[in-house]
Write an enzyme that holds these catalytic residues in place. Sequence first.
Site, mmCIF file in Angstrom:
data_model
loop_
_atom_site.group_PDB
_atom_site.id
_atom_site.type_symbol
_atom_site.label_atom_id
_atom_site.label_comp_id
_atom_site.label_asym_id
_atom_site.label_seq_id
_atom_site.Cartn_x
_atom_site.Cartn_y
_atom_site.Cartn_z
ATOM 1 N N GLU A 153 -62.566 -31.371 -114.034
ATOM 2 C CA GLU A 153 -62.487 -29.898 -114.013
ATOM 3 C C GLU A 153 -61.170 -29.433 -113.393
ATOM 4 O O GLU A 153 -60.734 -29.954 -112.367
ATOM 5 C CB GLU A 153 -63.668 -29.361 -113.189
ATOM 6 C CG GLU A 153 -64.220 -28.084 -113.735
ATOM 7 C CD GLU A 153 -64.848 -28.269 -115.110
ATOM 8 O OE1 GLU A 153 -64.181 -27.932 -116.108
ATOM 9 O OE2 GLU A 153 -65.985 -28.751 -115.182
ATOM 10 N N THR A 170 -58.346 -29.933 -114.572
ATOM 11 C CA THR A 170 -57.332 -30.973 -114.770
ATOM 12 C C THR A 170 -56.550 -30.744 -116.065
ATOM 13 O O THR A 170 -55.488 -31.317 -116.243
ATOM 14 C CB THR A 170 -57.989 -32.369 -114.858
ATOM 15 O OG1 THR A 170 -59.092 -32.272 -115.762
ATOM 16 C CG2 THR A 170 -58.499 -32.844 -113.506
ATOM 17 N N SER A 204 -72.314 -17.741 -119.833
ATOM 18 C CA SER A 204 -72.746 -18.925 -119.099
ATOM 19 C C SER A 204 -71.605 -19.883 -118.815
ATOM 20 O O SER A 204 -71.756 -20.838 -118.079
ATOM 21 C CB SER A 204 -73.808 -19.657 -119.909
ATOM 22 O OG SER A 204 -73.245 -20.027 -121.151
ATOM 23 N N SER A 231 -66.343 -18.009 -126.345
ATOM 24 C CA SER A 231 -65.130 -17.463 -126.962
ATOM 25 C C SER A 231 -64.366 -18.544 -127.725
ATOM 26 O O SER A 231 -63.929 -18.323 -128.858
ATOM 27 C CB SER A 231 -64.240 -16.754 -125.943
ATOM 28 O OG SER A 231 -63.858 -17.634 -124.921
ATOM 29 N N GLU A 249 -55.919 -17.558 -127.555
ATOM 30 C CA GLU A 249 -56.488 -17.216 -126.246
ATOM 31 C C GLU A 249 -55.359 -16.906 -125.245
ATOM 32 O O GLU A 249 -55.406 -15.923 -124.515
ATOM 33 C CB GLU A 249 -57.321 -18.408 -125.748
ATOM 34 C CG GLU A 249 -58.063 -18.167 -124.464
ATOM 35 C CD GLU A 249 -59.429 -17.546 -124.662
ATOM 36 O OE1 GLU A 249 -60.163 -17.955 -125.562
ATOM 37 O OE2 GLU A 249 -59.756 -16.628 -123.897
ATOM 38 N N ASP A 306 -61.474 -26.570 -123.909
ATOM 39 C CA ASP A 306 -62.620 -25.944 -124.579
ATOM 40 C C ASP A 306 -62.494 -26.015 -126.099
ATOM 41 O O ASP A 306 -63.410 -26.453 -126.797
ATOM 42 C CB ASP A 306 -62.761 -24.475 -124.155
ATOM 43 C CG ASP A 306 -62.879 -24.328 -122.646
ATOM 44 O OD1 ASP A 306 -63.128 -25.344 -121.974
ATOM 45 O OD2 ASP A 306 -62.702 -23.207 -122.147
HETATM 46 C C1 GLA Z 1 -61.905 -23.003 -118.407
HETATM 47 C C2 GLA Z 1 -60.647 -23.172 -119.242
HETATM 48 C C3 GLA Z 1 -60.375 -24.658 -119.504
HETATM 49 C C4 GLA Z 1 -60.386 -25.458 -118.198
HETATM 50 C C5 GLA Z 1 -61.624 -25.128 -117.365
HETATM 51 C C6 GLA Z 1 -61.582 -25.767 -116.002
HETATM 52 O O1 GLA Z 1 -63.034 -23.420 -119.121
HETATM 53 O O2 GLA Z 1 -60.782 -22.495 -120.475
HETATM 54 O O3 GLA Z 1 -59.148 -24.806 -120.183
HETATM 55 O O4 GLA Z 1 -59.218 -25.222 -117.459
HETATM 56 O O5 GLA Z 1 -61.802 -23.733 -117.187
HETATM 57 O O6 GLA Z 1 -61.668 -27.149 -116.095
#
Ligand code: GLA
Length: 387
Positions: free
Chosen positions: A33, A35, A125, A130, A162, A174
């Site tokens: 996370e 990273t 959540s 998105s 985005e 994501d």
């Molecule tokens: C969000 C961002 C991702 C990532 C996470 C944290 O989901 O969209 O790119 O940085 O936070 O790991």
Amino acid sequence: MKDVLLKRFAEVFGDTEGVKTYFAPGRVNLIGEHTDYNGGHVFPCALTIGTYGAARKRADHKLRFYSMNFEKLGVLESSLEELVPSKEAGWTNYPKGVMWAFGERNMEIPSGMDLMLYGNIPNGSGLSSSASVEVLTGFILRDFFGFEVNNQDLALIGQYAENHFNKVNCGIMDQFAIAMGKKDNAIFLDTADLSFEYAPIVLEGAKIVIASSNKKRGLGDSKYNERRSECETALAELQQVVKIDSLGDLDEETFEKYQSAIQSDVRRKRAKHAVCENQRTIRAVEALKANDVALFGQLMNASHVSLRDDYEVTGVELDTLVEEAWKVEGVIGSRMTGAGFGGCTVSIVKDEAIDCFIDQVGRAYEAKIGYAADFYVVEVGNGPCAM
Ligand code: GLA
């Protein structure tokens, strides 16, 4: 689902002549996370819940959008000449952003469309609704107009939209997890060069359970950008004394050696998280491959502690969900997932403990926080598809 979508499409847009239906998943990150903008590794997977779409090409340049999740908004109209972000456009800024981003890559959209969406990712959540809409839109545009882009490009186009259209400075995780999803596998992605491998998620006798804190996001985006810039400054300070391209280039030992170059305690903690979380992610995937789910769970727990104490992105809601989860027998690992500051946690829970987990964590959460959390037992699914 297809029938429900088509029925509603006919009610809203008059008929279903020329309509095609699609799906793109949501995602959950198992470990790794904050990273992905530090040149480190992430380990997310696509889910079987996500966004359904029904769409058809138009003969003109009009865009007509309708979401079954926001029925009160009715049909939102726009056109290919109006691909600029606006507050009034609400959720349609996501598909519009992707259309704009195709144009930025010299792939002009030749005609408009009618687009209806329905998402079954729980609202707010943090399971990337998105990014799911972005990848879905890209998938539809490729299908309609034959653009030569692969799924990895769809992820990059979604992230570009985005970042530059919706002005959220997110990393690639994501959109990548969604565009490249594979049933029963998580994706071990090196965000430094986008090399990746699939790792089967074999949780014999256990499942992935998501707990949504139901906390309103609030300051999330600005804090997210603040963390990013703290890491960038820490990197620049470290680069004075060691030759690295990103925090992901460091292991714990090398970080220890050079960390005094970082001029503030806060930035040192942020960088420490980025470095250690990356190493933890590498180790966690090794553990999973060796069938050591218990070690994988311990590394998830350590990830949460680091996000709580060093990166400081958890908050009382996520901490309560995780700390209560740790008390339940049969919980293999539990941590916050996604950006933090609200959103949800991910836990690996033995089958026989799931009911007790939901009951016990749910009660303790409501007693402490004053409102209820929601729980979802999820499955790892495929990337986007036509239905
Ligand atoms: C969000 C961002 C991702 C990532 C996470 C944290 O989901 O969209 O790119 O940085 O936070 O790991």
